[in-house]
Design an enzyme around this catalytic site. Structure first.
Site, PDB file in Angstrom:
ATOM      1  N   ASP A  59     -10.749   3.115  -3.090  1.00 11.90           N
ATOM      2  CA  ASP A  59     -11.189   1.816  -2.577  1.00 11.90           C
ATOM      3  C   ASP A  59     -12.643   1.545  -2.957  1.00 11.90           C
ATOM      4  O   ASP A  59     -13.483   2.453  -2.957  1.00 11.90           O
ATOM      5  CB  ASP A  59     -11.129   1.797  -1.050  1.00 11.90           C
ATOM      6  CG  ASP A  59      -9.713   1.789  -0.514  1.00 11.90           C
ATOM      7  OD1 ASP A  59      -8.762   1.941  -1.303  1.00 11.90           O
ATOM      8  OD2 ASP A  59      -9.567   1.643   0.711  1.00 11.90           O
ATOM      9  N   ASP A  96       0.835  -1.192   0.000  1.00 12.34           N
ATOM     10  CA  ASP A  96       0.000   0.000   0.000  1.00 12.34           C
ATOM     11  C   ASP A  96       0.880   1.256   0.000  1.00 12.34           C
ATOM     12  O   ASP A  96       2.108   1.167   0.081  1.00 12.34           O
ATOM     13  CB  ASP A  96      -0.925  -0.052   1.228  1.00 12.34           C
ATOM     14  CG  ASP A  96      -2.251   0.641   0.972  1.00 12.34           C
ATOM     15  OD1 ASP A  96      -2.325   1.464   0.042  1.00 12.34           O
ATOM     16  OD2 ASP A  96      -3.213   0.375   1.714  1.00 12.34           O
TER      17      ASP A  96
END
Ligand code: GLA
Length: 538
Positions: free
Chosen positions: A227, A154
């Site tokens: 997301d 990430d």
């Protein structure tokens, strides 16, 4: 960076055989806990879902990489600087978990972050804030020792030293991790999150396009944007359909980056859990398959709806997703109510999908000529029913609200070569539109004046005329009778530009305009300029 593609006018040539093809020749498939469990993940959650992948048969169908997302760690590294699993949530540790998964024929994926801390605040692999040594090599060695097969890295909390650019900092961090993974000698698929930290809006900007381009030189798949909506146990039925449309929306223009070993990742499949109707769950699986997206389910596998389990396990849909040609669908037509997508498959078949965004069922007819099969009929297999029928010159389906029809077309013998046909989508996700003898940008309406063919002679044609570059940089492009002149020959580059053979200039929306009626012209080719980027039919 400007590399001209070879003979094919439609798309960039795939990158040369590399790590990417070895590690992920087709889009990765598996499961990840995040969208359903967030920081509630435990060893028991992971093993239960892994077992369910096996018992439902989904693992055998390809959903075999099980990834533990954020929150698996203890809050601090140990005295040596090594990562430690949370002793309560993961009592047997990560090597044990890897062994558990491998014993069931599954692969083991793990989450970390290229910054100083993960998005939820656990120790990251990157430099601390303020600078200092990173942990990429140390952490890669730990993954290899634990039997990790897949790393999702990430990009929260990434330290950008004063005087350095954000993009440079991300690139260096992700390259360091890729080097460290290679140095372990273990085959570890690398999922890059960098582009998600540069996304602004659906169409994007120069930095985003640039990061998308280098992400494919570092890893095998990359999260491009925001997301997907996570499941909230406090509001278990809150709709997540808008999240699916949002991620599909930004992904649909990025097909130029996809090829074997290099995959756009529009985020998890959330099919089969609260927040999506059966038709919405089916749509997500179909749209992801059309887009050659990684199929990484993030729902509770033991409690999937029957409709989602059938869609996820539908071998014909999986075959479209995993097609070895590795081409992402192009957008044939969008008008706000329906989206039509087409995707070439190995061996000459074509996959076609129609998404109904509306609140009521709709009957849609699509001519084969508009799908790149002019003067042709085909056998169309409906991938929901499995039924095959002869098409005549059009496909018709009644598509339920928020549903997606999907077919695999096998052109009948004697069909001419497939002609990529559809929208030429540009700045602001607007459509190049025939307007008399000019070409303008316009809101997409799915009308014939926005339907372009990409021809073997490198011309872009609509309404029987050719997109023609002006002789001088300030003049508008024209729509003229086709003559075979170099001013009508265009090459699509991997960067998304359309370069004219006569002038070497790039088709563009002048001054970055997106308004209806903007006249297109050509300009000196720049560096990932959003007004010079085009999403072409496939
Ligand atoms: C980011 C990612 C998500 C998930 C969380 C974990 O938001 O995009 O997929 O990994 O971090 O904190």
């Amino acid at each position: 960076m400007l590399c001209l593609a070879g003979a094919a006018p439609a798309q960039a040539a795939p990158a040369p055989a590399s790590d990417g093809v070895r590690l992920a020749a087709t889009p990765p498939m598996g499961w990840n806990d995040w969208a359903h469990y967030q920081c509630g993940v435990t060893e028991a959650t992971v093993t239960a879902n892994a077992d369910a992948l096996v018992s439902t048969g989904l693992a055998a169908k390809g959903y075999s990489t099980v990834t533990v997302d954020d929150c698996w760690m203890a809050p601090a590294r140990d005295a040596h600087g090594d990562l430690v699993a949370d002793p309560v949530k993961f009592p047997h540790g990560m090597a044990w978990l890897g062994g558990y998964l491998h014993a069931r024929g599954l692969k083991f994926g793990i989450y970390e972050d290229a910054g100083s801390a993960t998005c939820e605040g656990y120790p990251g692999s990157g430099s601390p804030q303020g600078g200092g040594p990173d942990h990429f090599a140390r952490d890669a060695a730990a993954y290899a020792a634990w039997g990790v097969d897949y790393l999702k890295l990430d990009g929260c909390n990434l330290y950008v030293a004063p005087g350095r650019g954000k993009e440079e900092a991300y690139r260096q961090a992700y390259e360091a991790q890729a080097t460290a993974l290679r140095a372990t000698g273990r085959a570890i698929v690398f999922s890059v999150s960098a582009p998600a930290y540069f996304q602004h809006g659906e169409w994007g900007d120069s930095a985003w396009f640039d990061v998308l381009a280098w992400s494919g030189t570092v890893g095998q798949l990359w999260r491009e944007g925001r997301d997907i909506t996570t499941w909230d146990p406090a509001r278990p039925d809150a709709s997540r359909w808008a999240g699916v449309l949002n991620n599909y929306g930004y992904n649909r223009w990025l097909g130029r980056y996809a090829s074997p070993g290099h995959w756009n990742d529009p985020d998890f499949l959330i099919a089969g859990a609260g927040g999506l109707t059966d038709d919405e769950s089916r749509s997500q699986v179909a749209l992801w398959a059309m887009q050659a997206a990684p199929l990484i389910l993030s729902s509770d596998v033991g409690h999937l709806t029957a409709a989602a389990r059938a869609a996820l396990g539908n071998p014909a849909l999986i075959a479209v997703d995993q097609d070895r040609l590795g081409r992402q669908a192009g957008v044939v037509a969008t008008d706000g109510a329906t989206d039509v997508l087409a995707r070439p498959l190995a061996g000459g078949d074509r996959a076609v999908a129609v998404l109904n965004r509306g609140p009521a069922a709709r009957t849609v007819t699509v001519r084969l000529a508009d799908l790149g099969l002019p003067g042709c009929s085909a056998t169309a297999r409906d991938l929901w029913t499995g039924r095959a029928s002869a098409t005549g010159d059009a496909l018709t389906a009644t598509v339920p609200a928020h549903g997606t029809a999907i077919w695999r077309l096998t052109p009948h013998p004697g069909c001419a070569r497939t002609l990529p046909t559809g929208q030429l989508t540009g700045n602001g996700a607007t459509c190049a539109t025939a307007t008399g003898t000019a070409v303008t940008l316009h809101t997409c309406t799915a009308t014939p004046d926005q339907r372009w063919t990409l021809n073997p002679d490198h011309t872009y044609r609509t309404l029987g005329h050719c997109l023609t570059a002006p002789a001088s940089p300030d003049a508008p492009a024209a729509l003229s009778p086709c003559t075979g002149a170099p001013a009508q020959s265009w090459t699509a580059t991997p960067d998304g530009t359309l370069v004219n053979a006569a002038s070497g200039r790039c088709l563009e929306a002048p001054a970055g305009a997106t308004a209806d009626g903007t006249l297109l012209d050509t300009g000196a080719c720049g560096h990932f300029l959003p007004q010079q980027v085009w999403s072409v039919p496939n």
